[in-house]
Design an enzyme around this catalytic site. Sequence first.
Site: not given
Length: 383
Positions: A66, A146, A179, A199-201, A237, A327
């Site tokens: 994110g 959040n 979120q 974001s995936a997590h 990569t 954060c």
Amino acid sequence: MDNSATTRPAPEVVQAVVDCMEKIYGNPSSLHRKGVEAGRILNRTRETVAGFLGAQPGEIVFTSGGTESNNLAIKGAAYAAARRGRHIITTEIEHPAVLNVCRALEKDGFEIEYLPVNKDGIIDSHGFRDALRQDTILVSTMCVNNEIGSMQPLKEISKHIRDARGKDKIPLWHVDAVQAFGKLPLNPEKLGINLLSVSAHKMHGPRGIGALYVSEGTNLTPVLNGGGQEKDMRPGTENIPAAAGFMQAVNNIKDINGAAEHMAGLRRRLAEGVQENIPDCSLNGPLPGSDFAAPHILNISFNGVRGEVLLHLLEDDGIYVSTGSACSSRKPQEQGVLKALGLNVRRAEGALRFSFSPWNNEKEIDFVLERLKEGVEELRSLG
């Protein structure tokens, strides 16, 4: 109870990552079979994420998460449109990954307007409309806050932006949906959103991968330089194992509305339990049942108690919560979101955030209520 900070990866996600690391370890830029296999994983993940958003695969740019998505969206849009204007609109309660980007742009000569919010953490729609100017090049608003779970009125914001847009499609609109993705239905094209960060997590996927939706025709200036990956938007990569896990996490979502309803029930049960059994407590943000309340985040102030001390007391029983954004939680002087709501220092210092996942259940909520009551009573008795 801290699923806004991160979520436990689903077992199928972990297996997908492991399988990819063991068997599909090629570089997708390589021309041999191992590279082609890796490229297929990346393409399938792009199609999966795009399909979930109602977008086209070519509109998905993979990032590390994110924060990088927000940086690419905001800086990329600002630098690309700098000749058109330098006025950017955001809100006072954005995530640090947006606010700190905006502060950096201020040093580069951009004018940032930080819109205030009401006591529920919602911007005023008419105030937003009045803030739009001819030299406004970008608007950045989060979907779900959040810390307090407030949801911005995206449909009203969309109308005002569309009314203000010229032939060059300026101002652009960026939405931090970190979120919201995987928890609430989202279709950026229907809303007229140009840039959307995910974001995936945050939705039981792996860390280290996210995506930025970039609507077709949107012009961005890359913020990193390197190879030509991701259409020159994000060199380096690609993280193929994380992409495989990301794809599996999205595929795991079968009933997004049912999951949201389940989490809203847990949120309501915890809020009502605290109000009925623990005196001198306050809910921060929109109340359960509000149209502007996200189903999975609840912020509560336990007056007369330091939130950080109560956090560690709950931790002893295996209950994990937070005092705010992960954060910025190591910077106790920063209580920007709660301050923006008009909360005094005592109430802000006593605040805890509870955030749920579809895997939580009512039995866990009842255990949390039991330990909360005991913990608050114990700490208050110590003065």
